[in-house]
Design a protein around this motif. Structure first.
Motif, PDB file in Angstrom:
ATOM      1  N   TYR A 148      21.230  33.118   3.311  1.00 21.18           N
ATOM      2  CA  TYR A 148      21.096  33.040   1.957  1.00 21.18           C
ATOM      3  C   TYR A 148      19.768  33.247   1.710  1.00 21.18           C
ATOM      4  O   TYR A 148      18.628  32.725   2.179  1.00 21.18           O
ATOM      5  N   VAL A 149      19.150  33.775   0.398  1.00 24.48           N
ATOM      6  CA  VAL A 149      18.099  33.867   0.101  1.00 24.48           C
ATOM      7  C   VAL A 149      17.786  33.630  -1.193  1.00 24.48           C
ATOM      8  O   VAL A 149      18.927  33.972  -1.918  1.00 24.48           O
ATOM      9  N   ASP A 150      17.072  32.451  -1.740  1.00 25.36           N
ATOM     10  CA  ASP A 150      16.921  32.160  -3.042  1.00 25.36           C
ATOM     11  C   ASP A 150      15.979  33.411  -3.511  1.00 25.36           C
ATOM     12  O   ASP A 150      14.762  33.583  -3.618  1.00 25.36           O
ATOM     13  N   LEU A 151      16.420  33.908  -4.590  1.00 24.54           N
ATOM     14  CA  LEU A 151      16.017  35.257  -5.246  1.00 24.54           C
ATOM     15  C   LEU A 151      14.570  34.746  -6.086  1.00 24.54           C
ATOM     16  O   LEU A 151      13.663  35.474  -6.183  1.00 24.54           O
ATOM     17  N   LEU A 152      14.722  33.443  -6.692  1.00 25.31           N
ATOM     18  CA  LEU A 152      13.970  33.070  -7.411  1.00 25.31           C
ATOM     19  C   LEU A 152      12.399  32.858  -6.975  1.00 25.31           C
ATOM     20  O   LEU A 152      11.423  32.906  -7.145  1.00 25.31           O
ATOM     21  N   LEU A 153      12.666  32.388  -5.319  1.00 28.67           N
ATOM     22  CA  LEU A 153      11.630  31.998  -4.634  1.00 28.67           C
ATOM     23  C   LEU A 153      11.100  33.374  -3.924  1.00 28.67           C
ATOM     24  O   LEU A 153      10.009  33.199  -3.237  1.00 28.67           O
ATOM     25  N   ASN A 154      11.789  34.169  -3.800  1.00 28.19           N
ATOM     26  CA  ASN A 154      11.142  35.599  -3.307  1.00 28.19           C
ATOM     27  C   ASN A 154      11.113  36.648  -4.389  1.00 28.19           C
ATOM     28  O   ASN A 154      11.940  37.881  -4.152  1.00 28.19           O
ATOM     29  N   PRO A 155      10.360  36.475  -5.339  1.00 27.82           N
ATOM     30  CA  PRO A 155      10.543  37.671  -6.252  1.00 27.82           C
ATOM     31  C   PRO A 155       9.871  39.159  -5.850  1.00 27.82           C
ATOM     32  O   PRO A 155       9.399  39.269  -4.847  1.00 27.82           O
ATOM     33  N   GLU A 156      10.496  40.054  -6.432  1.00 27.07           N
ATOM     34  CA  GLU A 156      10.155  41.484  -6.196  1.00 27.07           C
ATOM     35  C   GLU A 156       8.679  41.865  -7.048  1.00 27.07           C
ATOM     36  O   GLU A 156       8.511  41.525  -8.090  1.00 27.07           O
ATOM     37  N   ARG A 157       7.603  41.965  -5.985  1.00 26.60           N
ATOM     38  CA  ARG A 157       6.531  42.050  -6.630  1.00 26.60           C
ATOM     39  C   ARG A 157       5.738  43.019  -5.562  1.00 26.60           C
ATOM     40  O   ARG A 157       6.149  43.334  -4.491  1.00 26.60           O
ATOM     41  N   TYR A 158       4.448  43.309  -5.960  1.00 24.15           N
ATOM     42  CA  TYR A 158       3.437  44.063  -4.858  1.00 24.15           C
ATOM     43  C   TYR A 158       3.327  43.210  -3.791  1.00 24.15           C
ATOM     44  O   TYR A 158       2.878  42.144  -3.810  1.00 24.15           O
ATOM     45  N   THR A 159       3.511  43.834  -2.440  1.00 26.28           N
ATOM     46  CA  THR A 159       3.290  43.432  -1.159  1.00 26.28           C
ATOM     47  C   THR A 159       2.405  44.070  -0.401  1.00 26.28           C
ATOM     48  O   THR A 159       1.928  43.502   0.799  1.00 26.28           O
ATOM     49  N   GLY A 160       1.711  45.254  -0.672  1.00 26.60           N
ATOM     50  CA  GLY A 160       1.007  46.012  -0.068  1.00 26.60           C
ATOM     51  C   GLY A 160       1.602  47.081   0.915  1.00 26.60           C
ATOM     52  O   GLY A 160       0.976  47.734   1.664  1.00 26.60           O
ATOM     53  N   TYR A 161       3.021  47.147   0.980  1.00 25.02           N
ATOM     54  CA  TYR A 161       3.530  47.896   1.788  1.00 25.02           C
ATOM     55  C   TYR A 161       3.696  49.434   1.069  1.00 25.02           C
ATOM     56  O   TYR A 161       4.018  49.569  -0.057  1.00 25.02           O
ATOM     57  N   LYS A 162       2.854  50.230   1.603  1.00 27.30           N
ATOM     58  CA  LYS A 162       2.751  51.723   1.148  1.00 27.30           C
ATOM     59  C   LYS A 162       2.297  52.690   2.301  1.00 27.30           C
ATOM     60  O   LYS A 162       2.207  52.041   3.338  1.00 27.30           O
ATOM     61  N   GLY A 163       1.938  53.596   1.839  1.00 23.31           N
ATOM     62  CA  GLY A 163       1.413  54.557   3.092  1.00 23.31           C
ATOM     63  C   GLY A 163       2.589  55.597   3.598  1.00 23.31           C
ATOM     64  O   GLY A 163       3.584  55.690   3.038  1.00 23.31           O
ATOM     65  N   PRO A 164       2.325  56.037   4.816  1.00 27.29           N
ATOM     66  CA  PRO A 164       3.228  56.679   5.566  1.00 27.29           C
ATOM     67  C   PRO A 164       4.678  56.331   5.832  1.00 27.29           C
ATOM     68  O   PRO A 164       5.746  56.721   5.549  1.00 27.29           O
ATOM     69  N   ASP A 165       4.713  54.750   5.974  1.00 22.85           N
ATOM     70  CA  ASP A 165       5.832  54.188   6.185  1.00 22.85           C
ATOM     71  C   ASP A 165       6.727  54.247   4.809  1.00 22.85           C
ATOM     72  O   ASP A 165       7.978  54.445   4.863  1.00 22.85           O
ATOM     73  N   ALA A 166       6.224  53.730   3.836  1.00 25.26           N
ATOM     74  CA  ALA A 166       6.946  53.792   2.572  1.00 25.26           C
ATOM     75  C   ALA A 166       7.505  55.077   2.125  1.00 25.26           C
ATOM     76  O   ALA A 166       8.277  55.460   1.528  1.00 25.26           O
ATOM     77  N   TRP A 167       6.253  56.076   2.164  1.00 24.93           N
ATOM     78  CA  TRP A 167       6.507  57.403   1.928  1.00 24.93           C
ATOM     79  C   TRP A 167       7.639  58.026   2.677  1.00 24.93           C
ATOM     80  O   TRP A 167       8.457  58.747   2.086  1.00 24.93           O
ATOM     81  N   LYS A 168       7.768  57.733   4.009  1.00 23.05           N
ATOM     82  CA  LYS A 168       8.981  58.193   4.614  1.00 23.05           C
ATOM     83  C   LYS A 168      10.299  57.863   4.010  1.00 23.05           C
ATOM     84  O   LYS A 168      11.291  58.519   4.158  1.00 23.05           O
ATOM     85  N   ILE A 169      10.316  56.372   3.737  1.00 22.31           N
ATOM     86  CA  ILE A 169      11.671  55.929   3.202  1.00 22.31           C
ATOM     87  C   ILE A 169      11.830  56.821   2.072  1.00 22.31           C
ATOM     88  O   ILE A 169      13.247  57.557   1.605  1.00 22.31           O
ATOM     89  N   TRP A 170      11.501  57.094   1.106  1.00 22.21           N
ATOM     90  CA  TRP A 170      11.625  57.775  -0.435  1.00 22.21           C
ATOM     91  C   TRP A 170      11.634  59.145   0.151  1.00 22.21           C
ATOM     92  O   TRP A 170      12.653  59.814  -0.461  1.00 22.21           O
ATOM     93  N   ASN A 171      11.230  59.871   0.958  1.00 19.12           N
ATOM     94  CA  ASN A 171      11.168  60.923   1.246  1.00 19.12           C
ATOM     95  C   ASN A 171      12.521  61.430   1.890  1.00 19.12           C
ATOM     96  O   ASN A 171      13.056  62.261   1.564  1.00 19.12           O
TER      97      ASN A 171
END
Length: 435
Positions: A148-171
């Protein structure tokens, strides 16, 4: 500053009779405040997810160690008794379920222990999903790795996850799952020649409405996620304090018409298209939730009743929207060809849900999995209209069923899209103040 940079996107949407201004007024002043209140409740804030599933498509060694990427699981004593105890149920026909969630031992890791009683209760749980109607690769919530994860304590926001790894997902999502031939290049695709999107949009316009809608839904989801990251950006970081807030420069880099060669407004229009699709699903599923036997069960009787009333208020409000998307244009015509296309549509989306297990940032993975499951649930609803119409006013709903996971994902996913539309209003004001 060009006025178009402030208003970002206006007017009518492609493949719809609706306009941006109608959605803004409806969402920002009517629906968003009520939906936001609902998502603060215990029933909707706890989401069970397996973040330990390996990537099925490539070897993934990219799990980021940044603290903002980590997910804080819930200590079991924080989960409402009605959700984790043996008396758990979400409707009158549900079976008992007892599940626990242990505190994380280290950053981003989970304690996968389950009591003997919990394991026995899990074995007795009867899943109601019909896999043939599923648009998502759903997590096995009975797995010891699910927590179980409390969504209010784990908000969606900027994490610094970017670059080739993130691009690979969307690509991978766009190139392999959006019905696009390899010789058609996406606008602004990394490392590729671009003709201003002329070839791409000519191809897109020539697609059948279903395949074009599929691309627009994925693009809209991508846009929504980018709005969240821009709206809750890490503006100040020290060991004593973190300050989060809107980053106008980040937002402009993703959506400004000039900086994106015209792509930004198209992305935002796809966000509004996604909003209409999920709103339509909420309007269609009302009979399932209206049944007297359905409960948002957490063990707190008065709060459960209050939240069900608020839920029904939101669904009636969704139904009252004057310019709904007409999904009857989907999978029309020749029945055999339509059935084949629907299956392709379903399998492509299911594949995208699997790709979410390849996201290297755990917090991004959490929200990616939740939002794809939520959109998948919306599609399941839209393509199950005949079954929903046959739901009896009382008694079990055998023909059409939603699990608690699907319900939590559906409303939280729409909550994310609704929040994105609301955040656009804020960014408009911030850009105007910059003039």
């Amino acid at each position: 500053m060009d006025v178009s940079c402030i208003f970002l996107v206006t007017g009518y949407l492609d493949d719809c009779t609706c306009d941006v201004e109608t959605i803004d007024a409806f969402n920002n002043y009517k629906l968003f405040p009520r939906l936001n209140e609902l998502l603060q409740s215990d029933y909707f804030r706890y989401y069970k997810v397996n973040l330990q599933k390996p990537c099925p498509f490539w070897e993934d060694n990219s799990h980021c160690g940044m603290r903002d990427c980590a997910v804080q699981p819930c200590p079991s004593d924080e989960i409402p008794d009605g959700i984790r105890a043996g008396s758990y149920k979400y409707s009158e026909e549900a079976n008992s379920l007892a599940e626990e969630c242990e505190e994380a031992k280290r950053l981003g890791a989970v304690d996968d222990s389950l009591s003997k009683e919990t394991r026995q209760a899990v074995l007795q749980w009867a899943q109601h999903d019909d896999s043939s109607d599923s648009f998502c690769e759903a997590d096995d919530i009975h797995s010891p790795d699910a927590e179980y994860v409390d969504l209010l304590l784990n908000p969606e926001r900027y994490t610094g996850y970017k670059g080739p790894d993130a691009w690979k997902i969307w690509n991978s999502i766009y190139e392999e799952n959006c019905f696009k031939p390899q010789n058609v290049k996406r606008p602004l695709a990394s490392g590729r020649g671009d003709d201003g999107g002329h070839t791409f949009y000519k191809w897109l316009k020539g697609l059948c409405v279903e395949k074009r809608a599929f691309y627009r839904l994925i693009s809209g989801l991508h846009a929504s996620i980018n709005i969240h990251l821009s709206a809750r950006y890490l503006l100040q970081d020290s060991w004593s304090e973190q300050k989060w807030g809107p980053n106008v420069t980040e937002f402009q880099q993703r959506f400004d018409e000039v900086l994106t060669n015209g792509e930004g407004p198209r992305r935002l229009k796809n966000l509004y298209f996604l909003y209409l699709i999920e709103l339509r699903a909420l309007s269609k599923v009302l009979p399932f939730f209206e049944r007297p036997g359905f409960q948002l069960y957490t063990g707190n009787g008065s709060q459960d009743a209050e939240m069900k009333n608020l839920l029904l208020e939101i669904l009636h409000l969704a139904k009252s929207f004057p310019l709904h998307f007409d999904e009857n244009s989907f999978f029309a015509g020749n029945k055999k060809a339509a059935a084949k296309l629907k299956e392709e549509f379903r399998l492509h989306f299911k594949n995208i849900s699997k790709i979410m297990d390849c996201v290297g940032c755990f917090k991004c993975r959490l929200w990616g999995k939740l939002q794809t499951q939520g959109l998948g649930t919306a599609l399941k609803i839209l393509f199950s209209e005949n079954l929903i119409e046959k739901i009896p006013e009382s008694g079990p709903s055998y023909g059409f069923q939603l699990t608690r996971q699907e319900i939590v994902a559906l409303f939280n996913a729409f909550g994310r899209v609704s929040t994105s539309v609301k955040e656009l209003e804020n960014f408009r004001k911030l850009l105007q103040n910059r003039r």
